[in-house]
Design an enzyme around this catalytic site. Structure first.
Site, short mmCIF file in Angstrom:
data_model
loop_
_atom_site.label_atom_id
_atom_site.label_comp_id
_atom_site.label_asym_id
_atom_site.label_seq_id
_atom_site.Cartn_x
_atom_site.Cartn_y
_atom_site.Cartn_z
N GLY A 250 7.59 30.79 65.36
CA GLY A 250 8.77 29.92 66.09
C GLY A 250 9.72 29.78 65.28
O GLY A 250 10.92 29.04 65.73
N GLU A 292 2.61 32.84 61.94
CA GLU A 292 2.64 34.16 62.68
C GLU A 292 4.34 34.25 63.03
O GLU A 292 4.61 34.13 64.17
CB GLU A 292 2.05 34.17 64.08
CG GLU A 292 0.52 33.83 63.64
CD GLU A 292 -0.38 33.70 64.96
OE1 GLU A 292 -1.47 34.08 65.06
OE2 GLU A 292 0.19 33.00 65.91
N GLY A 294 7.80 36.25 63.78
CA GLY A 294 8.16 37.51 64.44
C GLY A 294 9.83 37.58 64.11
O GLY A 294 10.16 38.38 63.73
N ARG A 295 10.36 36.73 65.25
CA ARG A 295 11.92 36.80 65.20
C ARG A 295 12.25 36.39 63.77
O ARG A 295 13.40 37.10 63.43
CB ARG A 295 12.27 35.46 66.09
CG ARG A 295 13.65 35.43 66.44
CD ARG A 295 14.15 34.13 67.22
NE ARG A 295 13.36 33.67 68.25
CZ ARG A 295 13.46 34.12 69.28
NH1 ARG A 295 14.37 34.59 69.79
NH2 ARG A 295 12.44 33.58 70.15
N ARG A 332 17.67 38.91 77.40
CA ARG A 332 17.72 37.47 76.70
C ARG A 332 18.88 36.68 77.65
O ARG A 332 18.81 35.76 77.78
CB ARG A 332 17.90 37.46 75.51
CG ARG A 332 16.42 38.08 74.84
CD ARG A 332 16.47 37.76 73.47
NE ARG A 332 16.12 36.26 72.87
CZ ARG A 332 17.12 35.80 72.50
NH1 ARG A 332 18.43 36.31 72.30
NH2 ARG A 332 16.94 34.26 72.18
N TYR A 336 17.44 33.47 79.20
CA TYR A 336 17.67 32.27 78.39
C TYR A 336 19.00 31.78 78.09
O TYR A 336 19.47 30.67 77.64
CB TYR A 336 17.16 32.62 76.94
CG TYR A 336 15.69 33.13 76.95
CD1 TYR A 336 15.54 33.97 75.81
CD2 TYR A 336 14.86 32.71 77.63
CE1 TYR A 336 14.22 34.53 75.63
CE2 TYR A 336 13.34 33.13 77.54
CZ TYR A 336 13.26 34.13 76.57
OH TYR A 336 12.05 34.88 76.39
N CYS A 363 23.48 46.76 88.06
CA CYS A 363 23.69 46.22 89.51
C CYS A 363 23.18 44.94 89.24
O CYS A 363 22.67 44.32 90.44
CB CYS A 363 23.02 47.16 90.26
SG CYS A 363 23.85 48.62 90.59
N TYR A 391 12.69 40.85 70.46
CA TYR A 391 12.64 40.46 71.73
C TYR A 391 13.86 41.25 72.65
O TYR A 391 14.33 40.68 73.62
CB TYR A 391 12.51 39.12 72.27
CG TYR A 391 11.51 38.38 71.62
CD1 TYR A 391 10.18 38.45 72.06
CD2 TYR A 391 11.64 37.48 70.48
CE1 TYR A 391 9.05 37.80 71.41
CE2 TYR A 391 10.70 36.80 69.81
CZ TYR A 391 9.40 36.96 70.21
OH TYR A 391 8.27 36.26 69.55
#
Length: 443
Positions: A250, A292, A294-295, A332, A336, A363, A391
């Site tokens: 996170g 954990e 990732g980002r 994204r 978001y 489109c 992502y």
């Protein structure tokens, strides 16, 4: 702070360079849209996590790369070489790791709804641990493990009720969420008791995750306080000693100049100190502490290169600059409202004084970046959008039957293709025309 991270710089031609590779040359060689991954930055981020744990945590610690951020067989190899574990959340991610010969005994299997097939696959390849997300899954997994003559190692995913200040779609630790078993009330306690009673399950400990793109450390401290208090309760009342405490991922990254996330070192120092303090308070042995990320490993290491096409000025309103990709390689902004920094790669040494809105080809409204200043663009220029490692390819689609981009890994002036660009033929590879439609078309 400057715009560039890792090995990004402006070279003698005034072009953006990453990993010693001229991005304009990369666009010519591999085509656009193109994802470019800075190998040195990925490796350095992996090492920062491991070094920080070595410095700040007195017990054993593990860093498990969150494959959902970006996975390929090459990424599996890279993270394995850096001594990381892996967190997967689908059969496809697990299959990719297995295809890369990533050690299965260093893999955590996640998911709020794992099919029976996924659970069997996880047990058959002998992953280190399955993170159980619900009471229903406890029953299913115990039954499947029994049928296979195996004992499943598990963590229980606990929802601590801590709300991180991030987008509502990526908050996962609050009470109202599809993930995990609630700590509030007696749900988590009863699930622990149930897991301990099942013959074919081996409970190792607990998992929690409060959200993604988190900029504050305090929610983690509160989460650790709650989780360790729960660990003390189950030890006292059930005699269960927690061997593993997984705090999820996170940690946020800097997409724009206004973003100010903690560093990897600050994050690990804070959670290590909080875990040691809380365990000492409750006279508990230190668990294996797991994160954990990732980002925060891959996010800033990725850059997307686009070719600029149509430039459309609406007098007195705005100028739209269209690129040859969009929401099929970066959903994204639509999901978001994500914001980005960008630069005209072949004019990287020029003043960004042209206000425009970057849009894609799909489109839909398909706005990638609203109201950004870049060097005055022309048709054929290469636009580099920064911080697109996480992502982006992972969420890429074939919307409008666009082919998904290629991905290259760059390091010391060498560029290696790690995911090939899809071809038009790939788009119809799984299409089937029923026989009844193969009759001659009506005239």
């Amino acid at each position: 702070m400057g715009m560039f991270v890792g090995t990004q710089r402006i070279n003698s031609l005034g072009h953006l360079e990453i990993g010693g590779c001229d991005t304009v040359e990369l666009a010519e060689m591999f085509g656009t849209p193109l994802f470019v991954i800075d190998e040195k930055l990925v490796r350095e981020n992996c090492r920062k996590y491991r070094r920080a744990f070595e410095e700040y945590y007195r017990g054993e610690a593990r860093v498990a790369y969150a494959a959902k951020a970006f996975i390929s067989t090459a990424m599996c190899k890279l993270t394995q070489q850096e001594g990381l574990w892996m967190d997967v959340s689908s059969e496809g991610e697990l299959f990719t790791a297995m295809a890369a010969n990533f050690p299965s005994n260093r893999i955590y299997m996640h998911g709020n709804y794992k099919t029976d097939e996924e659970l069997r696959y996880s047990l058959n390849v002998d992953v280190h641990c399955i993170v159980v997300d619900s009471i229903d899954e406890l029953y299913s997994l115990n039954s499947i493990a029994k049928s296979l003559g195996k004992k499943a190692r598990i963590l229980l995913r606990i929802t601590p009720g801590v709300e991180a200040h991030t987008h509502e779609y990526i908050r996962t630790g609050q009470v109202d969420t599809k993930f995990g078993i609630q700590l509030a009330g007696a749900q988590a306690f009863e699930a622990t008791k149930l897991a301990l009673s099942m013959d074919c399950l081996e409970l190792l400990g607990f998992h929690c995750h409060i959200g993604s793109q988190v900029f504050e450390i305090e929610p983690y401290r509160i989460t650790i306080e709650l989780m360790v208090e729960f660990m003390a309760q189950v030890k006292e009342e059930l005699g269960f000693v927690t061997r593993e405490l997984n705090l999820g991922g996170g940690l946020g990254i800097r997409y724009t100049d206004t973003d100010d996330p903690p560093s990897i070192e600050e994050f690990i120092k804070a959670i290590s100190e909080a875990t040691m303090e809380e365990c000492a308070k409750h006279s508990l042995q230190l668990p294996i502490l797991i994160v954990e990320p990732g980002r925060s490993i891959i996010g800033e290491a990725g850059t997307t290169l686009y070719r600029i096409g149509v430039i459309k000025e609406i007098q007195g309103v705005r100028t739209y600059v269209s690129v040859d990709g969009g929401m099929s390689d970066n959903p994204r902004p639509a999901l978001y409202g994500a914001r980005y920094r960008a630069i005209v790669a072949n004019k990287a040494d020029r003043e960004p004084d042209f206000l425009c809105t970057i849009v894609g080809r799909h489109c839909e409204a398909d706005v990638l970046i609203k109201d950004i200043k870049i060097a005055k663009p022309e048709k054929g220029d290469i636009l580099a959008v920064l911080c697109t490692g996480a992502y982006h390819y992972a969420m890429a689609s074939n919307y409008n039957r666009f082919t998904r981009p290629a991905v290259v890994l760059v390091n010391d002036g060498k560029a290696d293709l790690i995911i090939a660009r899809e071809k038009r033929e790939d788009l119809i590879r799984n299409d089937i025309i029923p026989e009844r439609l193969l009759n001659e078309d009506k005239q």
